[in-house]
Design a protein around this motif. Sequence first.
Motif, PDB file in Angstrom:
ATOM      1  N   ARG A 190       9.979   6.338  -5.126  1.00 50.03           N
ATOM      2  CA  ARG A 190      10.705   7.018  -4.052  1.00 50.03           C
ATOM      3  C   ARG A 190       9.833   8.057  -3.354  1.00 50.03           C
ATOM      4  O   ARG A 190       9.854   8.199  -2.125  1.00 50.03           O
ATOM      5  CB  ARG A 190      11.959   7.699  -4.610  1.00 50.03           C
ATOM      6  N   MET A 191       9.055   8.806  -4.141  1.00 47.23           N
ATOM      7  CA  MET A 191       8.209   9.829  -3.548  1.00 47.23           C
ATOM      8  C   MET A 191       7.065   9.204  -2.743  1.00 47.23           C
ATOM      9  O   MET A 191       6.656   9.726  -1.707  1.00 47.23           O
ATOM     10  CB  MET A 191       7.646  10.748  -4.638  1.00 47.23           C
ATOM     11  N   PHE A 196       4.238   8.359   2.060  1.00 48.34           N
ATOM     12  CA  PHE A 196       3.287   7.431   2.663  1.00 48.34           C
ATOM     13  C   PHE A 196       3.942   6.241   3.363  1.00 48.34           C
ATOM     14  O   PHE A 196       3.252   5.488   4.061  1.00 48.34           O
ATOM     15  CB  PHE A 196       2.322   6.900   1.594  1.00 48.34           C
ATOM     16  N   GLY A 197       5.240   6.037   3.152  1.00 51.51           N
ATOM     17  CA  GLY A 197       5.895   4.866   3.707  1.00 51.51           C
ATOM     18  C   GLY A 197       5.560   3.632   2.888  1.00 51.51           C
ATOM     19  O   GLY A 197       5.003   3.721   1.792  1.00 51.51           O
ATOM     20  N   GLU A 207       1.727   4.964  -6.385  1.00 51.26           N
ATOM     21  CA  GLU A 207       2.712   5.396  -7.379  1.00 51.26           C
ATOM     22  C   GLU A 207       2.038   5.787  -8.687  1.00 51.26           C
ATOM     23  O   GLU A 207       2.403   6.785  -9.317  1.00 51.26           O
ATOM     24  CB  GLU A 207       3.728   4.277  -7.602  1.00 51.26           C
ATOM     25  N   LEU A 208       1.057   5.010  -9.106  1.00 51.73           N
ATOM     26  CA  LEU A 208       0.318   5.348 -10.317  1.00 51.73           C
ATOM     27  C   LEU A 208      -0.439   6.655 -10.114  1.00 51.73           C
ATOM     28  O   LEU A 208      -0.513   7.488 -11.030  1.00 51.73           O
ATOM     29  CB  LEU A 208      -0.650   4.219 -10.674  1.00 51.73           C
ATOM     30  N   GLY A 209      -0.978   6.846  -8.911  1.00 60.46           N
ATOM     31  CA  GLY A 209      -1.646   8.108  -8.599  1.00 60.46           C
ATOM     32  C   GLY A 209      -0.699   9.291  -8.683  1.00 60.46           C
ATOM     33  O   GLY A 209      -1.083  10.383  -9.112  1.00 60.46           O
ATOM     34  N   TYR A 210       0.563   9.091  -8.282  1.00 61.62           N
ATOM     35  CA  TYR A 210       1.571  10.147  -8.381  1.00 61.62           C
ATOM     36  C   TYR A 210       1.799  10.544  -9.835  1.00 61.62           C
ATOM     37  O   TYR A 210       1.815  11.739 -10.182  1.00 61.62           O
ATOM     38  CB  TYR A 210       2.879   9.662  -7.749  1.00 61.62           C
ATOM     39  N   LEU A 211       1.964   9.546 -10.685  1.00 58.02           N
ATOM     40  CA  LEU A 211       2.199   9.807 -12.102  1.00 58.02           C
ATOM     41  C   LEU A 211       1.018  10.528 -12.733  1.00 58.02           C
ATOM     42  O   LEU A 211       1.184  11.422 -13.570  1.00 58.02           O
ATOM     43  CB  LEU A 211       2.471   8.489 -12.834  1.00 58.02           C
ATOM     44  N   GLU A 212      -0.198  10.148 -12.333  1.00 57.63           N
ATOM     45  CA  GLU A 212      -1.402  10.799 -12.865  1.00 57.63           C
ATOM     46  C   GLU A 212      -1.469  12.247 -12.403  1.00 57.63           C
ATOM     47  O   GLU A 212      -1.768  13.151 -13.194  1.00 57.63           O
ATOM     48  CB  GLU A 212      -2.647  10.048 -12.427  1.00 57.63           C
ATOM     49  N   ALA A 213      -1.207  12.479 -11.103  1.00 60.64           N
ATOM     50  CA  ALA A 213      -1.279  13.834 -10.554  1.00 60.64           C
ATOM     51  C   ALA A 213      -0.243  14.748 -11.186  1.00 60.64           C
ATOM     52  O   ALA A 213      -0.448  15.961 -11.297  1.00 60.64           O
ATOM     53  CB  ALA A 213      -1.107  13.794  -9.036  1.00 60.64           C
TER      54      ALA A 213
END
Length: 270
Positions: A190-191, A196-197, A207-213
């Motif tokens: 969702r984020m 980024f659309g 999405e994986l980058g979000y979880l890592e960050a």
Amino acid sequence: MGCSAGLVAISLAKDLLKVHGNSLALVLSMEAVTSSGYDGKVKSMLLANTLFRMGGVAVLLSNKKNDKLKSKYKLQNLFRTHMGSDDESYQSVFQKGDDTGYVGVSLSRSILRVAANALKTNITELGPYVLPFSEQFLYGWSLITRKKEIYIPNFKKAFEHFCIHAGGKAVIDAVQERLRLSREDGEASRMTLHRFGNTSSSSVWYELGYLEAKGRVKKGDRVWQIGLGSGFKCNSAVWECISELDPNMRNAWSDKIHLYPIQIPDVADH
């Protein structure tokens, strides 16, 4: 190969690395909206002009023994489902010309039903490889007894993190409901969609980058990436984190990660 092309490419790279020892494979997943813009007036084809955004990700894979010490993840499983033999699935996302000659992508109203069927077929193949025996038994027993409602396995017993293709709010909602996941399980998707659309095949990597960050991925965790796209296709990749990840390592989210997650109101709330 559509929005699930990223995982198709990972599958190809995996096969190449099986026959070429001591090698590297670079996979590029991107969306370029200018080449597929539609200038006509058919509403079902105009929709694609508003859905996609530019985006790209590069993923480096290796079969070199020494690279294991510095790799983030190990690819555990990869399953690809193609529903092209079914006419409704094949035509649900279809590039064609309209009556005036303009070429564009037509999106069918049946796309969510088609996606659900593809996901069901894919997880039926994936399940025996990742689910604990207790979940497999409950699923199998519901089939044997022919209950009206087939048991949906608890995939949270197999995975710590979920990266659902950010094809749109309705897509994320449908997959989340189908797998009986919590809203938090779909947060990365969702984020990613919010910031980024729909970046097509690269969305599962954002999405994986979000979880890592966010510092959520720990050594030993398993991540399930679900790619959905034209064909109709549903592809799954399962990764195991094999390193201690530094959440301060710069990626596409680094400058804004402190602002997320944000509350995204439903349409009914407006």
